[in-house]
Design a protein around this motif. Structure first.
Motif, mmCIF file in Angstrom:
data_model
loop_
_atom_site.group_PDB
_atom_site.id
_atom_site.type_symbol
_atom_site.label_atom_id
_atom_site.label_comp_id
_atom_site.label_asym_id
_atom_site.label_seq_id
_atom_site.Cartn_x
_atom_site.Cartn_y
_atom_site.Cartn_z
ATOM 1 N N VAL A 181 -2.925 -15.066 0.697
ATOM 2 C CA VAL A 181 -1.726 -14.853 1.614
ATOM 3 C C VAL A 181 -2.258 -14.065 2.657
ATOM 4 O O VAL A 181 -2.853 -12.884 2.305
ATOM 5 N N PHE A 182 -1.853 -14.237 3.862
ATOM 6 C CA PHE A 182 -2.336 -13.175 4.951
ATOM 7 C C PHE A 182 -1.258 -11.894 4.834
ATOM 8 O O PHE A 182 -0.330 -11.864 4.311
ATOM 9 N N GLU A 183 -1.812 -10.780 4.890
ATOM 10 C CA GLU A 183 -1.382 -9.620 4.726
ATOM 11 C C GLU A 183 -1.476 -8.760 6.285
ATOM 12 O O GLU A 183 -2.101 -9.426 7.146
ATOM 13 N N ALA A 184 -0.599 -8.002 6.608
ATOM 14 C CA ALA A 184 -0.448 -7.219 7.860
ATOM 15 C C ALA A 184 -1.838 -6.736 8.440
ATOM 16 O O ALA A 184 -1.953 -7.395 9.780
ATOM 17 N N ALA A 185 -2.564 -6.349 7.677
ATOM 18 C CA ALA A 185 -3.714 -5.774 8.091
ATOM 19 C C ALA A 185 -4.720 -6.808 8.496
ATOM 20 O O ALA A 185 -5.570 -6.688 9.317
ATOM 21 N N ASP A 186 -4.615 -8.208 8.270
ATOM 22 C CA ASP A 186 -5.501 -9.351 8.707
ATOM 23 C C ASP A 186 -5.418 -9.378 10.068
ATOM 24 O O ASP A 186 -6.094 -10.204 10.550
ATOM 25 N N PHE A 187 -4.331 -9.312 10.637
ATOM 26 C CA PHE A 187 -3.845 -9.464 12.242
ATOM 27 C C PHE A 187 -4.462 -8.437 12.993
ATOM 28 O O PHE A 187 -4.404 -8.708 14.348
ATOM 29 N N GLY A 188 -4.951 -7.252 12.475
ATOM 30 C CA GLY A 188 -5.293 -6.441 13.441
ATOM 31 C C GLY A 188 -4.316 -5.887 14.456
ATOM 32 O O GLY A 188 -3.244 -5.586 13.966
#
Length: 141
Positions: free
Chosen positions: A109-116
């Motif tokens: 699952v995407f995490e906040a850090a993945d979106f830069g």
């Protein structure tokens, strides 16, 4: 996220017997108590569902059932672990509803850090408020 793929049996509405339900329920409860399982449920057959397909920005509602059972989802678990291998080991010993027959897909699952940088402090704060509201409501919208 662990995704249990549908089969012709799950699409036909097959339900596991009491013994199997008991094993699945015990395993899920153990996983919740250990902190690994965040959520999980089985899904009803696609003949009870709908799809909303967008084309040219316009929605079109399509009633189920949907073709290709192997491409559909019959159930899911949201698990948290330190490594992918922990999730794989969990999956390898799960008492699936059809016993010997199951195909699962494991996806992060995407995490906040993945979106830069695109995930601004304002967006982070809005997401935190949303998660808090979900938790306050017992996970129900």
């Amino acid at each position: 996220m662990v995704i249990l793929k549908a089969t012709p049996e799950t699409e036909a509405g097959y339900l596991p017997d009491q013994a199997h339900l008991d094993r699945m329920t015990r395993r899920n409860l153990e996983s919740v108590r250990s902190g690994m399982m965040v959520a999980g449920d089985g899904l009803q057959p696609s003949n009870r569902g709908v799809r909303v397909k967008f084309s040219g920005g316009k929605p079109k509602v399509i009633d189920g059932p949907f073709a290709e059972a192997k491409e559909l989802v019959a159930g899911f678990w949201i698990l948290q672990a330190r490594t992918r291998e922990e999730i794989v080991e969990w999956v390898k010993t799960y008492p699936f509803p059809l016993g010997d027959e199951a195909t699962v897909e494991i996806r992060k699952v995407f995490e906040a850090a993945d979106f830069g940088e695109a995930f601004t402090p304002e967006l982070r704060e809005a997401e935190e408020r949303q998660r808090a509201r979900i938790l306050e409501s017992g996970g129900k919208p």
